[in-house]
Design a protein around this motif. Structure first.
Motif, PDB file in Angstrom:
ATOM      1  N   PHE A  37      60.787   0.616 121.131  1.00  0.00           N
ATOM      2  CA  PHE A  37      59.912   1.776 121.283  1.00  0.00           C
ATOM      3  C   PHE A  37      59.947   2.671 120.044  1.00  0.00           C
ATOM      4  O   PHE A  37      58.925   3.222 119.641  1.00  0.00           O
ATOM      5  CB  PHE A  37      60.279   2.582 122.527  1.00  0.00           C
ATOM      6  N   ILE A  38      61.107   2.822 119.408  1.00  0.00           N
ATOM      7  CA  ILE A  38      61.189   3.630 118.193  1.00  0.00           C
ATOM      8  C   ILE A  38      60.372   2.986 117.073  1.00  0.00           C
ATOM      9  O   ILE A  38      59.594   3.658 116.395  1.00  0.00           O
ATOM     10  CB  ILE A  38      62.656   3.818 117.763  1.00  0.00           C
ATOM     11  N   LEU A  39      60.530   1.678 116.884  1.00  0.00           N
ATOM     12  CA  LEU A  39      59.768   0.998 115.832  1.00  0.00           C
ATOM     13  C   LEU A  39      58.275   1.022 116.124  1.00  0.00           C
ATOM     14  O   LEU A  39      57.459   1.215 115.214  1.00  0.00           O
ATOM     15  CB  LEU A  39      60.272  -0.436 115.662  1.00  0.00           C
ATOM     16  N   SER A  40      57.909   0.847 117.389  1.00  0.00           N
ATOM     17  CA  SER A  40      56.487   0.917 117.754  1.00  0.00           C
ATOM     18  C   SER A  40      55.941   2.318 117.508  1.00  0.00           C
ATOM     19  O   SER A  40      54.835   2.482 116.987  1.00  0.00           O
ATOM     20  CB  SER A  40      56.289   0.550 119.226  1.00  0.00           C
ATOM     21  N   GLY A  41      56.712   3.332 117.873  1.00  0.00           N
ATOM     22  CA  GLY A  41      56.278   4.709 117.646  1.00  0.00           C
ATOM     23  C   GLY A  41      56.112   5.019 116.178  1.00  0.00           C
ATOM     24  O   GLY A  41      55.149   5.672 115.774  1.00  0.00           O
ATOM     25  N   LEU A  42      57.055   4.563 115.331  1.00  0.00           N
ATOM     26  CA  LEU A  42      56.944   4.787 113.893  1.00  0.00           C
ATOM     27  C   LEU A  42      55.735   4.072 113.308  1.00  0.00           C
ATOM     28  O   LEU A  42      55.041   4.604 112.435  1.00  0.00           O
ATOM     29  CB  LEU A  42      58.222   4.332 113.185  1.00  0.00           C
ATOM     30  N   PHE A  43      55.449   2.862 113.796  1.00  0.00           N
ATOM     31  CA  PHE A  43      54.291   2.115 113.311  1.00  0.00           C
ATOM     32  C   PHE A  43      52.996   2.845 113.662  1.00  0.00           C
ATOM     33  O   PHE A  43      52.112   3.003 112.810  1.00  0.00           O
ATOM     34  CB  PHE A  43      54.298   0.708 113.913  1.00  0.00           C
ATOM     35  N   PHE A  44      52.889   3.325 114.907  1.00  0.00           N
ATOM     36  CA  PHE A  44      51.672   4.036 115.300  1.00  0.00           C
ATOM     37  C   PHE A  44      51.560   5.380 114.585  1.00  0.00           C
ATOM     38  O   PHE A  44      50.456   5.822 114.263  1.00  0.00           O
ATOM     39  CB  PHE A  44      51.611   4.214 116.815  1.00  0.00           C
ATOM     40  N   ALA A  45      52.696   6.039 114.310  1.00  0.00           N
ATOM     41  CA  ALA A  45      52.659   7.285 113.540  1.00  0.00           C
ATOM     42  C   ALA A  45      52.166   7.014 112.123  1.00  0.00           C
ATOM     43  O   ALA A  45      51.371   7.781 111.572  1.00  0.00           O
ATOM     44  CB  ALA A  45      54.046   7.928 113.518  1.00  0.00           C
ATOM     45  N   TYR A  46      52.627   5.912 111.508  1.00  0.00           N
ATOM     46  CA  TYR A  46      52.162   5.534 110.175  1.00  0.00           C
ATOM     47  C   TYR A  46      50.654   5.296 110.176  1.00  0.00           C
ATOM     48  O   TYR A  46      49.928   5.791 109.303  1.00  0.00           O
ATOM     49  CB  TYR A  46      52.902   4.283 109.701  1.00  0.00           C
ATOM     50  N   LEU A  47      50.166   4.531 111.163  1.00  0.00           N
ATOM     51  CA  LEU A  47      48.723   4.278 111.236  1.00  0.00           C
ATOM     52  C   LEU A  47      47.948   5.571 111.445  1.00  0.00           C
ATOM     53  O   LEU A  47      46.903   5.787 110.827  1.00  0.00           O
ATOM     54  CB  LEU A  47      48.423   3.295 112.368  1.00  0.00           C
ATOM     55  N   GLY A  48      48.448   6.437 112.313  1.00  0.00           N
ATOM     56  CA  GLY A  48      47.772   7.706 112.561  1.00  0.00           C
ATOM     57  C   GLY A  48      47.697   8.566 111.322  1.00  0.00           C
ATOM     58  O   GLY A  48      46.642   9.119 110.993  1.00  0.00           O
ATOM     59  N   LEU A  49      48.825   8.691 110.590  1.00  0.00           N
ATOM     60  CA  LEU A  49      48.824   9.486 109.366  1.00  0.00           C
ATOM     61  C   LEU A  49      47.926   8.875 108.298  1.00  0.00           C
ATOM     62  O   LEU A  49      47.253   9.595 107.555  1.00  0.00           O
ATOM     63  CB  LEU A  49      50.248   9.644 108.839  1.00  0.00           C
ATOM     64  N   LYS A  50      47.899   7.551 108.241  1.00  0.00           N
ATOM     65  CA  LYS A  50      47.034   6.879 107.276  1.00  0.00           C
ATOM     66  C   LYS A  50      45.564   7.213 107.559  1.00  0.00           C
ATOM     67  O   LYS A  50      44.802   7.530 106.642  1.00  0.00           O
ATOM     68  CB  LYS A  50      47.268   5.374 107.349  1.00  0.00           C
ATOM     69  N   PHE A  51      45.162   7.166 108.824  1.00  0.00           N
ATOM     70  CA  PHE A  51      43.780   7.483 109.174  1.00  0.00           C
ATOM     71  C   PHE A  51      43.472   8.962 108.964  1.00  0.00           C
ATOM     72  O   PHE A  51      42.371   9.320 108.542  1.00  0.00           O
ATOM     73  CB  PHE A  51      43.481   7.078 110.615  1.00  0.00           C
ATOM     74  N   ILE A  52      44.450   9.847 109.234  1.00  0.00           N
ATOM     75  CA  ILE A  52      44.227  11.276 109.018  1.00  0.00           C
ATOM     76  C   ILE A  52      44.026  11.566 107.534  1.00  0.00           C
ATOM     77  O   ILE A  52      43.117  12.302 107.139  1.00  0.00           O
ATOM     78  CB  ILE A  52      45.399  12.096 109.594  1.00  0.00           C
ATOM     79  N   PHE A  53      44.871  10.977 106.668  1.00  0.00           N
ATOM     80  CA  PHE A  53      44.724  11.211 105.226  1.00  0.00           C
ATOM     81  C   PHE A  53      43.433  10.595 104.694  1.00  0.00           C
ATOM     82  O   PHE A  53      42.787  11.165 103.809  1.00  0.00           O
ATOM     83  CB  PHE A  53      45.930  10.681 104.460  1.00  0.00           C
ATOM     84  N   ALA A  54      43.038   9.437 105.202  1.00  0.00           N
ATOM     85  CA  ALA A  54      41.776   8.834 104.767  1.00  0.00           C
ATOM     86  C   ALA A  54      40.595   9.717 105.175  1.00  0.00           C
ATOM     87  O   ALA A  54      39.642   9.896 104.400  1.00  0.00           O
ATOM     88  CB  ALA A  54      41.628   7.437 105.353  1.00  0.00           C
ATOM     89  N   TYR A  55      40.653  10.274 106.371  1.00  0.00           N
ATOM     90  CA  TYR A  55      39.579  11.146 106.841  1.00  0.00           C
ATOM     91  C   TYR A  55      39.515  12.431 106.018  1.00  0.00           C
ATOM     92  O   TYR A  55      38.431  12.875 105.628  1.00  0.00           O
ATOM     93  CB  TYR A  55      39.774  11.470 108.319  1.00  0.00           C
ATOM     94  N   SER A  56      40.686  13.030 105.717  1.00  0.00           N
ATOM     95  CA  SER A  56      40.677  14.261 104.912  1.00  0.00           C
ATOM     96  C   SER A  56      40.219  13.974 103.487  1.00  0.00           C
ATOM     97  O   SER A  56      39.534  14.803 102.878  1.00  0.00           O
ATOM     98  CB  SER A  56      42.056  14.921 104.924  1.00  0.00           C
ATOM     99  N   ASN A  57      40.572  12.810 102.933  1.00  0.00           N
ATOM    100  CA  ASN A  57      40.119  12.425 101.607  1.00  0.00           C
ATOM    101  C   ASN A  57      38.591  12.257 101.599  1.00  0.00           C
ATOM    102  O   ASN A  57      37.913  12.680 100.666  1.00  0.00           O
ATOM    103  CB  ASN A  57      40.809  11.142 101.163  1.00  0.00           C
ATOM    104  N   TYR A  58      38.052  11.640 102.650  1.00  0.00           N
ATOM    105  CA  TYR A  58      36.605  11.458 102.781  1.00  0.00           C
ATOM    106  C   TYR A  58      35.902  12.819 102.854  1.00  0.00           C
ATOM    107  O   TYR A  58      34.911  13.052 102.159  1.00  0.00           O
ATOM    108  CB  TYR A  58      36.317  10.619 104.028  1.00  0.00           C
ATOM    109  N   ASN A  59      36.436  13.744 103.662  1.00  0.00           N
ATOM    110  CA  ASN A  59      35.808  15.068 103.777  1.00  0.00           C
ATOM    111  C   ASN A  59      35.873  15.835 102.463  1.00  0.00           C
ATOM    112  O   ASN A  59      34.920  16.518 102.087  1.00  0.00           O
ATOM    113  CB  ASN A  59      36.491  15.883 104.881  1.00  0.00           C
ATOM    114  N   ARG A  60      37.000  15.727 101.752  1.00  0.00           N
ATOM    115  CA  ARG A  60      37.133  16.395 100.458  1.00  0.00           C
ATOM    116  C   ARG A  60      36.124  15.834  99.465  1.00  0.00           C
ATOM    117  O   ARG A  60      35.491  16.567  98.712  1.00  0.00           O
ATOM    118  CB  ARG A  60      38.560  16.222  99.928  1.00  0.00           C
ATOM    119  N   LEU A  61      35.941  14.512  99.495  1.00  0.00           N
ATOM    120  CA  LEU A  61      34.988  13.870  98.593  1.00  0.00           C
ATOM    121  C   LEU A  61      33.559  14.300  98.913  1.00  0.00           C
ATOM    122  O   LEU A  61      32.766  14.571  98.003  1.00  0.00           O
ATOM    123  CB  LEU A  61      35.127  12.351  98.677  1.00  0.00           C
ATOM    124  N   ILE A  62      33.231  14.402 100.191  1.00  0.00           N
ATOM    125  CA  ILE A  62      31.886  14.818 100.581  1.00  0.00           C
ATOM    126  C   ILE A  62      31.629  16.277 100.170  1.00  0.00           C
ATOM    127  O   ILE A  62      30.550  16.618  99.682  1.00  0.00           O
ATOM    128  CB  ILE A  62      31.679  14.638 102.102  1.00  0.00           C
TER     129      ILE A  62
END
Length: 142
Positions: A37-62
């Motif tokens: 569960f800890i490894l699964s949680g860390l993996f999903f946190a990594y994916l979530g942060l990756k998508f959040i940073f990609a979204y903020s980068n996209y908004n900054r670019l726009i």
């Protein structure tokens, strides 16, 4: 014969249950489950942060990107244009508006370039340039 096989399996299962009770495998399995569960949680946190940073980068670019004209040099069909993979990769070059340096980069296009009159080799398209990384561009029929 079937009765003796049945009795043998019952005795083996009782032996395994008593072995787990005496060796306290319950703690071992809880630790493995907790680690899972800890490894699964860390993996999903990594994916979530990756998508959040990609979204903020996209908004900054726009919001803060420079709009320039880019010249199309090559249109290449990708091998696997299915699902989330692009159908075409389009190579362009453009001149940065601040430092007048010429950049050569590419962007992915999802769709059919034959139906889009703007995407032809030798034509110009509008793109957005990232102010922090000039090779990071965005195109979506601006």
């Amino acid at each position: 014969m079937k009765l003796s096989i049945g009795i043998g399996f019952v005795l083996i299962s009782l032996g395994l249950i008593s072995l787990c009770y005496f060796l306290n495998f319950e703690i071992f399995f809880n630790q493995i489950l907790g680690l899972f569960f800890i490894l699964s949680g860390l993996f999903f946190a990594y994916l979530g942060l990756k998508f959040i940073f990609a979204y903020s980068n996209y908004n900054r670019l726009i919001k803060k990107g420079f709009k320039v004209k880019a010249h199309i040099t090559e249109i290449k069909r990708t091998l696997l244009g299915e699902g989330n993979l692009p159908d075409y990769v389009i190579e362009v070059f453009y001149k940065h508006p601040n430092n007048q340096k010429i950049y050569h980069t590419e962007f992915e296009y999802f769709g059919d370039v034959n139906s889009n009159n703007l995407l032809k080799k030798g034509k110009e398209v509008d793109i957005l340039i990232d102010p922090q990384d000039p090779e990071n561009i965005y195109y979506e029929s601006l």
